[in-house]
Design a protein around this motif. Sequence first.
Motif, PDB file in Angstrom:
ATOM      1  N   ALA A 168      49.785  33.267  31.173  1.00  0.00           N
ATOM      2  CA  ALA A 168      49.049  34.766  31.678  1.00  0.00           C
ATOM      3  C   ALA A 168      47.808  34.339  32.123  1.00  0.00           C
ATOM      4  N   VAL A 169      47.407  35.259  33.217  1.00  0.00           N
ATOM      5  CA  VAL A 169      46.039  34.932  33.877  1.00  0.00           C
ATOM      6  C   VAL A 169      45.306  36.123  34.069  1.00  0.00           C
ATOM      7  N   ASP A 170      44.217  36.260  33.642  1.00  0.00           N
ATOM      8  CA  ASP A 170      43.451  37.352  33.861  1.00  0.00           C
ATOM      9  C   ASP A 170      42.729  37.335  35.361  1.00  0.00           C
ATOM     10  N   HIS A 171      42.899  38.380  36.297  1.00  0.00           N
ATOM     11  CA  HIS A 171      42.209  38.445  37.389  1.00  0.00           C
ATOM     12  C   HIS A 171      41.051  39.409  37.310  1.00  0.00           C
ATOM     13  N   TYR A 172      40.024  38.881  37.873  1.00  0.00           N
ATOM     14  CA  TYR A 172      38.759  39.720  37.719  1.00  0.00           C
ATOM     15  C   TYR A 172      38.107  39.637  38.781  1.00  0.00           C
ATOM     16  N   ALA A 173      37.611  40.723  39.839  1.00  0.00           N
ATOM     17  CA  ALA A 173      37.003  40.829  40.810  1.00  0.00           C
ATOM     18  C   ALA A 173      35.784  41.770  40.723  1.00  0.00           C
ATOM     19  N   SER A 174      34.529  41.447  41.346  1.00  0.00           N
ATOM     20  CA  SER A 174      33.696  42.606  41.322  1.00  0.00           C
ATOM     21  C   SER A 174      32.815  42.224  42.758  1.00  0.00           C
ATOM     22  N   ILE A 214      23.010  51.220  45.664  1.00  0.00           N
ATOM     23  CA  ILE A 214      23.868  50.163  45.375  1.00  0.00           C
ATOM     24  C   ILE A 214      25.329  50.740  44.827  1.00  0.00           C
ATOM     25  N   LYS A 215      26.069  50.212  45.572  1.00  0.00           N
ATOM     26  CA  LYS A 215      27.603  50.218  45.410  1.00  0.00           C
ATOM     27  C   LYS A 215      28.175  49.095  44.633  1.00  0.00           C
ATOM     28  N   SER A 216      28.880  49.450  43.614  1.00  0.00           N
ATOM     29  CA  SER A 216      29.648  48.327  42.714  1.00  0.00           C
ATOM     30  C   SER A 216      30.918  48.702  42.547  1.00  0.00           C
ATOM     31  N   GLU A 217      31.707  47.718  42.830  1.00  0.00           N
ATOM     32  CA  GLU A 217      33.175  47.875  42.593  1.00  0.00           C
ATOM     33  C   GLU A 217      33.876  46.983  41.721  1.00  0.00           C
ATOM     34  N   TYR A 218      34.717  47.247  40.830  1.00  0.00           N
ATOM     35  CA  TYR A 218      35.459  46.182  39.882  1.00  0.00           C
ATOM     36  C   TYR A 218      36.940  46.231  39.932  1.00  0.00           C
ATOM     37  N   ALA A 219      37.662  45.309  39.808  1.00  0.00           N
ATOM     38  CA  ALA A 219      39.169  45.472  39.821  1.00  0.00           C
ATOM     39  C   ALA A 219      39.767  44.192  38.993  1.00  0.00           C
ATOM     40  N   SER A 220      40.617  44.411  38.430  1.00  0.00           N
ATOM     41  CA  SER A 220      41.455  43.412  37.676  1.00  0.00           C
ATOM     42  C   SER A 220      42.888  43.752  37.657  1.00  0.00           C
ATOM     43  N   ASN A 221      43.742  42.974  36.887  1.00  0.00           N
ATOM     44  CA  ASN A 221      45.115  43.233  36.896  1.00  0.00           C
ATOM     45  C   ASN A 221      45.522  44.316  35.823  1.00  0.00           C
ATOM     46  N   PRO A 235      25.010  49.344  31.573  1.00  0.00           N
ATOM     47  CA  PRO A 235      25.880  47.984  31.654  1.00  0.00           C
ATOM     48  C   PRO A 235      26.496  47.821  33.021  1.00  0.00           C
ATOM     49  N   SER A 236      26.436  46.490  33.243  1.00  0.00           N
ATOM     50  CA  SER A 236      27.133  46.128  34.468  1.00  0.00           C
ATOM     51  C   SER A 236      28.396  45.954  34.375  1.00  0.00           C
ATOM     52  N   TYR A 237      29.226  45.908  35.301  1.00  0.00           N
ATOM     53  CA  TYR A 237      30.789  45.497  35.300  1.00  0.00           C
ATOM     54  C   TYR A 237      31.283  44.253  34.545  1.00  0.00           C
ATOM     55  N   ASN A 238      30.236  43.209  34.628  1.00  0.00           N
ATOM     56  CA  ASN A 238      30.266  41.994  33.998  1.00  0.00           C
ATOM     57  C   ASN A 238      30.140  42.398  32.449  1.00  0.00           C
ATOM     58  N   ASP A 239      29.300  43.073  32.345  1.00  0.00           N
ATOM     59  CA  ASP A 239      28.963  43.281  30.715  1.00  0.00           C
ATOM     60  C   ASP A 239      30.342  44.150  30.258  1.00  0.00           C
ATOM     61  N   LEU A 240      30.633  44.911  31.003  1.00  0.00           N
ATOM     62  CA  LEU A 240      32.031  45.888  30.257  1.00  0.00           C
ATOM     63  C   LEU A 240      33.213  45.045  30.506  1.00  0.00           C
ATOM     64  N   TYR A 241      33.633  44.329  31.392  1.00  0.00           N
ATOM     65  CA  TYR A 241      35.194  43.830  31.677  1.00  0.00           C
ATOM     66  C   TYR A 241      35.109  42.510  31.713  1.00  0.00           C
ATOM     67  N   SER A 295      34.848  38.463  27.103  1.00  0.00           N
ATOM     68  CA  SER A 295      33.450  38.701  26.574  1.00  0.00           C
ATOM     69  C   SER A 295      33.061  39.948  26.718  1.00  0.00           C
ATOM     70  N   GLY A 296      33.657  40.782  27.766  1.00  0.00           N
ATOM     71  CA  GLY A 296      33.136  41.944  27.885  1.00  0.00           C
ATOM     72  C   GLY A 296      33.400  43.264  26.915  1.00  0.00           C
ATOM     73  N   ASN A 297      32.469  44.184  26.971  1.00  0.00           N
ATOM     74  CA  ASN A 297      32.694  45.167  26.070  1.00  0.00           C
ATOM     75  C   ASN A 297      32.815  46.434  26.656  1.00  0.00           C
ATOM     76  N   PRO A 298      34.197  47.080  26.930  1.00  0.00           N
ATOM     77  CA  PRO A 298      34.397  48.321  27.505  1.00  0.00           C
ATOM     78  C   PRO A 298      33.799  49.511  27.007  1.00  0.00           C
ATOM     79  N   ASP A 299      33.092  49.551  25.658  1.00  0.00           N
ATOM     80  CA  ASP A 299      32.654  50.636  24.925  1.00  0.00           C
ATOM     81  C   ASP A 299      31.067  50.670  25.067  1.00  0.00           C
TER      82      ASP A 299
END
Length: 207
Positions: free
Chosen positions: A69-75, A100-107, A171-177, A181-185
């Motif tokens: 399994a591989v976690d794909h993460y992009a911001s 500021i426009k921020s976008e996050y995507a993962s699998n 929280p930034s998307y790095n902090d969340l996801y 180590s990220g915490n979505p809560d």
Amino acid sequence: NRFSLAINNGTSDLEIYESYPSAGKAETTQDSLQLTGKYIQLFNKNLSSELTLSTAQVDLDAGHHNSNAVDHYASDETLVQVHINSQWDTLAVNFGGEYIKSEYASNENSEDRDQTAFYLALSHDINDDINLSAGLRNDNYSDFGDALTYSAGISLFNKANLSYNTSFTAPSYNDLYWPDSGNPDLEAEKGEMLELSFTHNINTESA
């Protein structure tokens, strides 16, 4: 007047020990790219402006110990900022705005955030011994709403300083996801700070 451009690109292959109970090495690959352009315009000795354009991208493939399994993460984050500086003999006024426009995507999922901000800062020398300062900033987040922060301060004889500040940090998307180590809560952080400081310089030069 001055224009500057900075480009930062990095690729890293890492072996990271996963936390208990896996306790094994995980293969991780990260690619990052950041472009920043800044133009400074000097109108006269009292007035200048700064325009900043920036974009930052992070792509991460995080593996797992003993697993395919591989976690794909992009911001992606894009910043547009305009800052106006004005300076007179005893008064400085700085103000501006940013988007500021921020976008996050993962699998697993994806999100985006729009943030706009306007700010104003003042600094005034009452006389040679007293300086007053104040600041005001309003941020609007598409996912957290409005946040108004402010500050005020006084400096006496360049030795004693008293200031009060409020803060708001989403929280930034790095902090969340960020994988493992990220915490979505996480929720936004709000703070207040009252600071009193004294400064004394000692002359160490010999007579």
